[in-house]
Design a protein around this motif. Structure first.
Motif, short mmCIF file in Angstrom:
data_model
loop_
_atom_site.label_atom_id
_atom_site.label_comp_id
_atom_site.label_asym_id
_atom_site.label_seq_id
_atom_site.Cartn_x
_atom_site.Cartn_y
_atom_site.Cartn_z
N ARG A 128 0.82 -1.21 0.00
CA ARG A 128 0.00 0.00 0.00
C ARG A 128 0.85 1.25 0.00
N GLU A 129 1.94 1.27 0.73
CA GLU A 129 2.78 2.47 0.79
C GLU A 129 3.33 2.83 -0.58
N LYS A 130 3.87 1.85 -1.30
CA LYS A 130 4.43 2.13 -2.63
C LYS A 130 3.34 2.49 -3.62
N ARG A 131 2.21 1.82 -3.51
CA ARG A 131 1.11 2.10 -4.43
C ARG A 131 0.59 3.52 -4.24
N ASP A 132 0.41 3.92 -2.99
CA ASP A 132 -0.11 5.27 -2.72
C ASP A 132 0.90 6.35 -3.11
N LYS A 133 2.17 6.08 -2.88
CA LYS A 133 3.20 7.05 -3.26
C LYS A 133 3.22 7.25 -4.77
N PHE A 134 3.12 6.15 -5.50
CA PHE A 134 3.10 6.25 -6.96
C PHE A 134 1.87 7.01 -7.44
N MET A 135 0.70 6.69 -6.90
CA MET A 135 -0.52 7.34 -7.35
C MET A 135 -0.55 8.81 -6.96
N ASN A 136 -0.10 9.14 -5.77
CA ASN A 136 -0.06 10.55 -5.36
C ASN A 136 0.84 11.36 -6.27
#
Length: 379
Positions: A128-136
């Motif tokens: 989740r951390e990497k996914r949210d960082k990429f999307m943000n």
């Protein structure tokens, strides 16, 4: 091609403020118009290059997802077109550049739904951390590019984009739109004076609409669960206020609140618990004279309504982009309060994912825009 990409990806983006963009709109001259065109021509390939490099650094299984590949392909085509634009020296050069910007904006209307679908399908391949960082980073960069492109297109047609927003009028439009889906849920706006502030209307409309929609959706669900009639439905209450630097909105409901398990991930992309995603049209067409075609296009673009779990996380991206904030406070078993803070002075730099640095554009704009405060954002 990757060598060319490296050259652009190694450069830093140059953030601007709303007040700087307002200065160009209010003091438009041919010289400033061409300067704006060359700034956009120089800036957009750099910002796209950073996103292309992010896509290339994704795990292989994520990068080959067809939805992610479509977005990557659109970004690469736009990068290749924009980097090939020669310096803009005449009004005719600017007209051709505007046509290119318009084409790119239209082609990229599918980006957000494709990103949302792709990130959902690849959820198990990224934490989740990497996914949210990429999307943000990706969404914030998208907002920045569209703001620059849209502002220059409208500047080229002598129409102002960052008009003073009316809090009452903006909120009323969002309530009316949300009531088309949940007409039985009452909304009470606390009485108070109207608040005018300079902002991007589409951004604040998106945020308020999503928050109202979430509150109405959960209120409707709890009414059905408890067999409450529409006439007995507890209203959603909206409060507006302001101070010297910010405008505040609070949207309160008594719809049962958010469970601790869901609350931990309300700003995480790909989760379905954050309400519906409504794709707002983010560019007011001014290039074509065919008004009927524009209206049909607008209706088509605003009709997309998909449960992609993008509402709250994207609203937070929009709120933070110009230095604002979005906070959700909840009491599980009772209700939820959503707080939105929007700077009203227009003196906040774009919240990009790279460190900003000075440019010739900043120097000229700062000298004429009476900006006395700067905040640096580094992620």
């Amino acid at each position: 091609m990757n060598k060319i990409l490296d050259r652009y990806a190694q450069q830093k983006a140059t953030p601007v403020t709303l007040r700087q963009l307002l200065f160009y709109e209010r003091h438009r001259t041919t010289e400033r118009l061409l300067k704006s065109a060359n700034y956009v021509r120089h800036e957009l390939p750099i910002r796209i290059a950073h996103r292309l490099r992010e896509f290339q650094n994704l795990p292989f299984i994520v990068g080959v997802n067809p939805h992610m590949q479509q977005v990557y392909r659109l970004y690469w085509e736009a990068f290749d077109r924009l980097r090939s634009v020669p310096p803009i020296k005449t009004q005719q050069d600017n007209e051709r550049f505007c046509e290119l910007l318009y084409t790119s904006l239209q082609a990229h209307l599918v980006v957000i739904p494709q990103l949302a679908l792709g990130i959902q399908e690849c959820e198990q391949h990224m934490n989740r951390e990497k996914r949210d960082k990429f999307m943000n980073s990706t969404l914030r960069s998208r907002i920045s590019r569209r703001v620059l492109a849209e502002q220059h297109l409208i500047l080229s047609n002598c129409v102002m984009i960052f008009q003073h927003c009316s809090a009452h009028r903006t909120l009323g439009a969002c309530i009316e739109k949300a009531h088309t889906l949940y007409p039985q849920i009452p909304v009470i706006v606390e009485d108070g004076p109207d608040i005018d502030f300079a902002y991007v209307g589409d951004h604040i409309e998106y945020i308020l609409y999503q928050l109202l929609l979430n509150a109405m959706q959960h209120a409707n669900n709890i009414n059905h669960t408890n067999n409450v009639s529409s006439s007995s439905s507890v209203p959603i209450r909206v409060t507006m206020c302001t101070n010297a630097t910010d405008v505040f909105f609070r949207i309160s409901d008594q719809a049962g609140g958010i469970s601790p398990e869901v609350y931990r991930s309300i700003y995480s992309f790909g989760h379905h618990a954050t309400g519906n995603f409504q794709h707002f049209k983010t560019w007011k067409a001014t290039v074509s004279d065919d008004q009927q075609q524009k209206q049909q296009q607008k209706e088509q673009e605003q009709s997309v309504n998909m449960p992609l779990g993008m509402g709250l996380p994207m609203s937070k991206v929009y709120a933070e982009y110009w230095g604002g904030d979005l906070n959700i406070q909840t009491l599980h078993g009772w209700g939820t309060d959503a707080y939105v803070r929007i700077p009203k002075l227009g003196d906040q730099l774009e919240h990009l994912d790279v460190e900003d640095h000075a440019s010739d554009l900043h120097v000229e704009l700062d000298s004429g825009s009476d900006v006395t405060h700067r905040r640096r954002f580094v992620i």
